[in-house]
Design an enzyme around this catalytic site. Structure first.
Site, PDB file in Angstrom:
ATOM      1  N   CYS A   1     -10.291  -5.510  -1.891  1.00 52.32           N
ATOM      2  CA  CYS A   1      -8.888  -5.845  -2.256  1.00 52.32           C
ATOM      3  C   CYS A   1      -9.438  -7.719  -2.469  1.00 52.32           C
ATOM      4  CB  CYS A   1      -7.929  -6.126  -1.536  1.00 52.32           C
ATOM      5  SG  CYS A   1      -6.082  -5.952  -2.065  1.00 52.32           S
TER       6      CYS A   1
ATOM      7  N   LEU B   1       6.440  -6.071   2.303  1.00 51.77           N
ATOM      8  CA  LEU B   1       7.483  -7.686   2.262  1.00 51.77           C
ATOM      9  C   LEU B   1       7.637  -8.125   3.479  1.00 51.77           C
ATOM     10  CD1 LEU B   1      10.138  -9.466   1.590  1.00 51.77           C
ATOM     11  CD2 LEU B   1      11.647  -8.504   2.545  1.00 51.77           C
TER      12      LEU B   1
ATOM     13  N   CYS C   1      -1.952   2.754   8.035  1.00 48.06           N
ATOM     14  CA  CYS C   1      -2.290   1.762   7.621  1.00 48.06           C
ATOM     15  C   CYS C   1      -2.857   0.823   7.186  1.00 48.06           C
ATOM     16  CB  CYS C   1      -0.752   1.166   6.929  1.00 48.06           C
ATOM     17  SG  CYS C   1       0.430   2.504   6.260  1.00 48.06           S
TER      18      CYS C   1
ATOM     19  N   CYS D   1      -4.362 -10.659   3.053  1.00 47.74           N
ATOM     20  CA  CYS D   1      -3.318  -9.886   4.300  1.00 47.74           C
ATOM     21  C   CYS D   1      -4.229 -10.827   4.990  1.00 47.74           C
ATOM     22  CB  CYS D   1      -2.172  -8.770   4.301  1.00 47.74           C
ATOM     23  SG  CYS D   1      -1.526  -8.556   2.098  1.00 47.74           S
TER      24      CYS D   1
ATOM     25  N   GLY E   1      -6.476  -1.524  -1.739  1.00 46.82           N
ATOM     26  CA  GLY E   1      -6.174  -2.591  -2.938  1.00 46.82           C
ATOM     27  C   GLY E   1      -5.008  -2.484  -3.539  1.00 46.82           C
TER      28      GLY E   1
ATOM     29  N   GLU F   1     -11.692   4.582   0.228  1.00 43.95           N
ATOM     30  CA  GLU F   1     -10.589   6.039   0.592  1.00 43.95           C
ATOM     31  C   GLU F   1      -9.616   6.327   1.031  1.00 43.95           C
ATOM     32  OE1 GLU F   1     -13.466   4.316   5.000  1.00 43.95           O
ATOM     33  OE2 GLU F   1     -11.041   4.066   4.474  1.00 43.95           O
TER      34      GLU F   1
ATOM     35  N   CYS G   1      -4.702  -6.896   7.797  1.00 41.18           N
ATOM     36  CA  CYS G   1      -5.103  -6.276   6.701  1.00 41.18           C
ATOM     37  C   CYS G   1      -6.491  -5.440   7.115  1.00 41.18           C
ATOM     38  CB  CYS G   1      -4.699  -6.148   5.306  1.00 41.18           C
ATOM     39  SG  CYS G   1      -5.582  -3.703   4.949  1.00 41.18           S
TER      40      CYS G   1
ATOM     41  N   CYS H   1      -2.985   9.318   0.076  1.00 39.47           N
ATOM     42  CA  CYS H   1      -2.328   8.208   0.221  1.00 39.47           C
ATOM     43  C   CYS H   1      -4.046   7.347  -0.474  1.00 39.47           C
ATOM     44  CB  CYS H   1      -2.287   7.363   1.667  1.00 39.47           C
ATOM     45  SG  CYS H   1      -2.254   5.049   1.700  1.00 39.47           S
TER      46      CYS H   1
HETATM   47  N1  SAH Z   1      -1.705  -3.703  -1.524  1.00 37.29           N
HETATM   48  C1  SAH Z   1      -0.238  -2.532  -1.390  1.00 37.29           C
HETATM   49  C2  SAH Z   1      -1.040  -1.576  -0.859  1.00 37.29           C
HETATM   50  C3  SAH Z   1      -2.149  -1.621   0.322  1.00 37.29           C
HETATM   51  S1  SAH Z   1      -1.102  -2.006   1.635  1.00 37.29           S
HETATM   52  C4  SAH Z   1       0.135  -3.462  -1.143  1.00 37.29           C
HETATM   53  O1  SAH Z   1       0.492  -4.519  -0.516  1.00 37.29           O
HETATM   54  O2  SAH Z   1       1.267  -2.524  -0.568  1.00 37.29           O
HETATM   55  C5  SAH Z   1      -0.272  -0.561   2.390  1.00 37.29           C
HETATM   56  C6  SAH Z   1       0.696  -0.843   3.422  1.00 37.29           C
HETATM   57  O3  SAH Z   1       0.165  -1.016   4.679  1.00 37.29           O
HETATM   58  C7  SAH Z   1       1.359  -1.735   3.271  1.00 37.29           C
HETATM   59  O4  SAH Z   1       2.800  -2.157   3.272  1.00 37.29           O
HETATM   60  C8  SAH Z   1       0.574  -3.197   3.945  1.00 37.29           C
HETATM   61  O5  SAH Z   1       1.757  -3.830   4.178  1.00 37.29           O
HETATM   62  C9  SAH Z   1       0.503  -1.904   5.334  1.00 37.29           C
HETATM   63  N2  SAH Z   1      -0.342  -2.604   6.663  1.00 37.29           N
HETATM   64  C10 SAH Z   1      -1.780  -3.709   5.752  1.00 37.29           C
HETATM   65  N3  SAH Z   1      -2.288  -4.049   7.160  1.00 37.29           N
HETATM   66  C11 SAH Z   1      -1.156  -3.136   8.364  1.00 37.29           C
HETATM   67  C12 SAH Z   1      -1.453  -2.855   9.264  1.00 37.29           C
HETATM   68  N4  SAH Z   1      -2.804  -3.911   9.998  1.00 37.29           N
HETATM   69  N5  SAH Z   1      -0.829  -2.225   9.629  1.00 37.29           N
HETATM   70  C13 SAH Z   1      -0.001  -1.487   9.883  1.00 37.29           C
HETATM   71  N6  SAH Z   1       0.137  -1.591   7.978  1.00 37.29           N
HETATM   72  C14 SAH Z   1      -0.315  -2.492   7.325  1.00 37.29           C
END
Ligand code: SAH
Length: 346
Positions: A114, A221, A339, A118, A165, A94, A121, A107
């Site tokens: 991935c 972070l 996100c 996390c 990813g 996507e 996510c 984006c």
């Molecule tokens: N793997 C990369 C890029 C993808 S995630 C990374 O970790 O940066 C893009 C952003 O969305 C990251 O900052 C991630 O921490 C955040 N993110 C992931 N799940 C989320 C959620 N459920 N709500 C808000 N932000 C989220």
């Protein structure tokens, strides 16, 4: 059979020039075909009208042009557009177009699924199927640029690698894609308008600095305390904050570019004063700013957006320490485009 033919977009311009010379043609033909493949995004050899019919047939016999198809497109009430993009092998990723008053941001995804885990996510629930090729990343940008022109009457202005990813786990292909996106033979966009977001792979952050990249770096972070970070981002066990900090210092020493920290505040996870103090301390290592992102629920599980009071506490402490902090409201939530919500749900 198509499967045995080579993807012509895996060839460099030089490869193409050599190929044509070997065929008894002119090297210049390679430039023409390259321009069709990248700048003009041709999907078939038939489109290459300044190339003779015989040459087009010869290309057809030897190569395929792999390209993405926008399978479904959803438009949010707030103007956000989400594309489900089908790859040549049928897998789907996507990408999202995010319009604001002054810019439109793409984006884009860098992997199918991935490999990281996390807990908050949605993409992490899809296991990593494969890396995206440079052309598959480039094509997502081209598709969004077209939509930006169509729906917002302006070209795409920014790109963030915050889709599906972990871009630094697909380093070579992401770099090749960015080269094409910024090249005058591709989209000619400025690297200053591109941000690569990583969950923090120290070795690769250093490599980017060594490679003298010109784009911006964002780090997800979410906590500056190891135990907390490991509990929500388990790979932090392998890449603890001390290594991340060291890599970021290396990055800053080489590039002199500020780092953005992405940070979500969750109830009962990272909403205490101790968490705030740790973030403030972490921000002192290198010049940086903090983007507080609103949590986008991915199910009714363990994670809940913290109270406004907790957010205010963070903002106050960061500002007091002269650290720039922005609060990012989510976009495209109604179509699962925000996100962390990208999970091929449709
Ligand atoms: N793997 C990369 C890029 C993808 S995630 C990374 O970790 O940066 C893009 C952003 O969305 C990251 O900052 C991630 O921490 C955040 N993110 C992931 N799940 C989320 C959620 N459920 N709500 C808000 N932000 C989220």
């Amino acid at each position: 059979m198509a499967a045995s033919k080579k993807d012509i977009r895996a060839l460099t311009k030089e490869d193409l020039r050599v190929f044509f010379v070997e065929q008894g043609d002119k090297a210049f033909r390679g430039n023409q075909v390259y321009e069709w493949l990248w700048q003009k995004s041709a999907h078939t050899f038939e489109d290459m009208t300044n190339v003779s019919k015989e040459t087009r047939q010869m290309l057809e016999d030897n190569f395929v042009i792999n390209h993405i198809e926008v399978d479904t497109m959803q438009r949010s009430k707030d103007g956000t557009v989400k594309n489900a993009v089908r790859l040549h092998d049928g897998l789907v990723v996507e990408s999202v177009l995010i319009p604001t008053a002054t810019r439109t941001t793409a984006c884009v995804s860098s992997q199918v699924g991935c490999s990281l885990d996390c807990k908050f996510c949605a993409t992490a629930r899809l296991k990593r199927m494969r890396n995206l090729n440079p052309d598959e990343i480039y094509d997502q940008v081209v598709a969004i640029d077209k939509e930006s022109r169509l729906y917002h009457n302006r070209p795409l202005s920014n790109i963030v690698f915050m889709g599906m990813g972990e871009p630094l786990m697909n380093y070579n292909n992401v770099m090749k894609a960015i080269d094409k996106i910024t090249s005058s033979e591709g989209l000619g966009m400025s690297a200053k308008r591109i941000t690569v977001s990583t969950s923090g792979v120290p070795k690769m952050i250093k490599k980017m600095a060594d490679d003298d990249v010109k784009f911006n770096l964002a780090v997800s972070l979410h906590s500056a305390i190891d135990e907390v970070r490991t509990s929500i981002m388990p790979f932090n066990e392998t890449f603890p904050l001390i290594d991340l900090k060291e890599a970021l210092e290396y990055w800053y020493a080489k590039t002199k570019r500020k780092i953005s920290y992405e940070y979500v505040v969750w109830k009962g996870i990272n909403d205490t004063q101790k968490d705030v103090d740790a973030l403030v301390e972490f921000c002192k290592h290198v010049p940086s700013k903090v983007n507080i992102i609103e949590y986008n629920p991915i199910d009714d599980g363990d994670f809940k957006q913290a109270t406004n009071e907790a957010l205010e506490n963070y903002i106050h402490a960061l500002e007091k320490n002269r650290i720039v902090v922005n609060v990012r409201r989510s976009r495209g939530k109604d179509i699962d485009a925000a996100c962390g919500q990208l999970a091929n749900k449709k």
